[in-house]
Design a protein around this motif. Sequence first.
Motif, mmCIF file in Angstrom:
data_model
loop_
_atom_site.group_PDB
_atom_site.id
_atom_site.type_symbol
_atom_site.label_atom_id
_atom_site.label_comp_id
_atom_site.label_asym_id
_atom_site.label_seq_id
_atom_site.Cartn_x
_atom_site.Cartn_y
_atom_site.Cartn_z
ATOM 1 N N ARG A 206 0.855 -1.190 0.000
ATOM 2 C CA ARG A 206 0.000 0.000 0.000
ATOM 3 C C ARG A 206 0.892 1.241 0.000
ATOM 4 N NH1 ARG A 206 -1.375 1.649 5.578
ATOM 5 N NH2 ARG A 206 -2.767 3.171 4.574
ATOM 6 N N HIS A 207 0.347 2.328 -0.459
ATOM 7 C CA HIS A 207 1.117 3.577 -0.431
ATOM 8 C C HIS A 207 0.756 4.349 0.823
ATOM 9 C CE1 HIS A 207 -2.198 6.375 -1.416
ATOM 10 N NE2 HIS A 207 -2.657 5.413 -2.203
ATOM 11 N N ARG A 208 1.746 4.914 1.437
ATOM 12 C CA ARG A 208 1.567 5.818 2.575
ATOM 13 C C ARG A 208 2.645 6.874 2.486
ATOM 14 N NH1 ARG A 208 3.398 5.470 7.870
ATOM 15 N NH2 ARG A 208 3.911 3.252 7.684
ATOM 16 N N ASP A 209 2.230 8.118 2.602
ATOM 17 C CA ASP A 209 3.140 9.243 2.323
ATOM 18 C C ASP A 209 3.705 9.140 0.900
ATOM 19 O OD1 ASP A 209 2.724 10.193 4.908
ATOM 20 O OD2 ASP A 209 4.392 8.987 5.696
ATOM 21 N N PHE A 210 2.869 8.562 0.009
ATOM 22 C CA PHE A 210 3.220 8.408 -1.415
ATOM 23 C C PHE A 210 4.436 7.492 -1.620
ATOM 24 C CE2 PHE A 210 1.222 12.705 -1.277
ATOM 25 C CZ PHE A 210 0.014 12.327 -1.864
ATOM 26 N N VAL A 211 4.706 6.630 -0.666
ATOM 27 C CA VAL A 211 5.785 5.646 -0.790
ATOM 28 C C VAL A 211 5.159 4.263 -0.660
ATOM 29 C CG1 VAL A 211 7.925 4.765 0.204
ATOM 30 C CG2 VAL A 211 7.518 7.236 0.095
ATOM 31 N N LEU A 212 5.536 3.340 -1.567
ATOM 32 C CA LEU A 212 4.978 1.988 -1.536
ATOM 33 C C LEU A 212 5.695 1.165 -0.469
ATOM 34 C CD1 LEU A 212 2.865 0.241 -3.031
ATOM 35 C CD2 LEU A 212 4.736 -0.622 -4.459
ATOM 36 N N ARG A 213 4.909 0.486 0.372
ATOM 37 C CA ARG A 213 5.461 -0.284 1.485
ATOM 38 C C ARG A 213 4.579 -1.506 1.731
ATOM 39 N NH1 ARG A 213 6.471 3.734 5.369
ATOM 40 N NH2 ARG A 213 6.210 5.306 3.760
ATOM 41 N N SER A 214 5.071 -2.418 2.550
ATOM 42 C CA SER A 214 4.344 -3.641 2.920
ATOM 43 C C SER A 214 3.787 -3.483 4.331
ATOM 44 C CB SER A 214 5.276 -4.849 2.832
ATOM 45 O OG SER A 214 4.643 -5.992 3.362
ATOM 46 N N GLU A 215 2.446 -3.619 4.463
ATOM 47 C CA GLU A 215 1.810 -3.473 5.774
ATOM 48 C C GLU A 215 0.614 -4.432 5.876
ATOM 49 O OE1 GLU A 215 0.723 0.546 6.593
ATOM 50 O OE2 GLU A 215 2.800 1.263 6.742
ATOM 51 N N SER A 220 -9.510 -0.879 7.554
ATOM 52 C CA SER A 220 -10.102 0.432 7.281
ATOM 53 C C SER A 220 -10.310 0.636 5.777
ATOM 54 C CB SER A 220 -9.215 1.544 7.828
ATOM 55 O OG SER A 220 -7.981 1.580 7.134
ATOM 56 N N SER A 221 -11.242 1.531 5.482
ATOM 57 C CA SER A 221 -11.475 1.876 4.078
ATOM 58 C C SER A 221 -10.244 2.556 3.473
ATOM 59 C CB SER A 221 -12.686 2.802 3.968
ATOM 60 O OG SER A 221 -12.861 3.267 2.654
ATOM 61 N N LEU A 222 -9.544 3.342 4.272
ATOM 62 C CA LEU A 222 -8.337 4.015 3.778
ATOM 63 C C LEU A 222 -7.292 2.993 3.369
ATOM 64 C CD1 LEU A 222 -6.653 6.545 3.256
ATOM 65 C CD2 LEU A 222 -5.955 6.494 5.668
ATOM 66 N N PHE A 223 -7.079 1.954 4.183
ATOM 67 C CA PHE A 223 -6.078 0.948 3.834
ATOM 68 C C PHE A 223 -6.462 0.258 2.529
ATOM 69 C CE2 PHE A 223 -4.202 -3.203 3.683
ATOM 70 C CZ PHE A 223 -2.910 -3.017 4.149
ATOM 71 N N ARG A 224 -7.756 -0.118 2.411
ATOM 72 C CA ARG A 224 -8.164 -0.823 1.185
ATOM 73 C C ARG A 224 -7.922 0.052 -0.054
ATOM 74 N NH1 ARG A 224 -12.398 -2.424 4.694
ATOM 75 N NH2 ARG A 224 -13.757 -0.775 3.851
ATOM 76 N N GLN A 225 -8.183 1.329 0.089
ATOM 77 C CA GLN A 225 -7.945 2.216 -1.062
ATOM 78 C C GLN A 225 -6.449 2.388 -1.326
ATOM 79 O OE1 GLN A 225 -10.184 5.911 -1.012
ATOM 80 N NE2 GLN A 225 -11.815 4.952 0.219
ATOM 81 N N ASP A 226 -5.663 2.542 -0.271
ATOM 82 C CA ASP A 226 -4.212 2.693 -0.454
ATOM 83 C C ASP A 226 -3.586 1.451 -1.069
ATOM 84 O OD1 ASP A 226 -4.391 5.198 0.603
ATOM 85 O OD2 ASP A 226 -3.494 4.695 2.549
ATOM 86 N N ALA A 227 -4.218 0.291 -0.896
ATOM 87 C CA ALA A 227 -3.655 -0.968 -1.384
ATOM 88 C C ALA A 227 -4.274 -1.399 -2.711
ATOM 89 C CB ALA A 227 -3.858 -2.061 -0.341
ATOM 90 N N THR A 228 -5.006 -0.533 -3.368
ATOM 91 C CA THR A 228 -5.661 -0.882 -4.632
ATOM 92 C C THR A 228 -5.107 -0.017 -5.759
ATOM 93 O OG1 THR A 228 -7.688 -1.490 -3.449
ATOM 94 C CG2 THR A 228 -7.883 -1.111 -5.815
#
Length: 283
Positions: A206-215, A220-228
């Motif tokens: 998923r991306h967080r702070d616009f960096v791709l990482r493994s988490e 949460s809905s935010l996580f699902r969107q960040d990972a799609t």
Amino acid sequence: MPREKSRPPREEPWENGWAPDTSRAPGTRRLWLAGALAVATVAACVTAIALNDEPAGEATDARGGKALSDDETGGLLSFATPSADASPSGGAEKGGMRPETASPSAGERSASPRPQGSPSARTSPSAPAPAPAPDKKPSASAPASADRSVSSVNYPDRYWHIGDGLVRLDPVRGSESRQDSTFTVVKGLADSACYSFATADGTYLRHRDFVLRSERSDGSSLFRQDATFCARTSPYSGAVMLESVNYPGRYLRHQNFRIRLDPYQDTDLFRMDASFFLVAGLD
């Protein structure tokens, strides 16, 4: 026969008292004749100019008022009148150039083809049209529910690799590296028409702070969107571009071998950095 007094006899010297006749200047008759001839020439020229200035066909006989034909005028009009194709200024003929070899007019120059050897005749290569933005339709190059590794278009020997929780573009370094470079492509957590990348230990990319990482998912809905990510058509055959579902217009790309989420840029470098091949899993 009386002797002419105005001229001394050849056998008598000047001392005998002869004097020249000064009652008239010598050559006066010749001067009058030359003057009369000059006046006649000027009059003829003026008459010819006056006749030339009249429109063709309107020269008339002063005595009877009827039009003069070419034969009656002795061919003067037809000789003195410039032809239709003659240069208006006559400069070409004065310079010794025949009328048919005179320089063409501006209209003729623009209509005539340029010589093939001229630099201006060569077609300047037009600037390449910018590549369109990636097609928003899902790409068939990203299969779902399959183990895949992700390689770069411009670095084909490097693959997405998880290291210290971040995703980088690294070469393969061994069996452990192969496992960390293999992902299961599944239907998108936030959009089933898109894709999510799951790892062997149950995490997602998923991306967080616009960096791709493994988490790990927190549900949460935010996580699902960040990972799609939605696969878009790439200008490079067989490759895809991956657009964020919650940041439309931002694509995964590598920069300094780190995978991050950046806005689309209309440059060849960005399109290469953001284009990836989904190949068979390395492990």
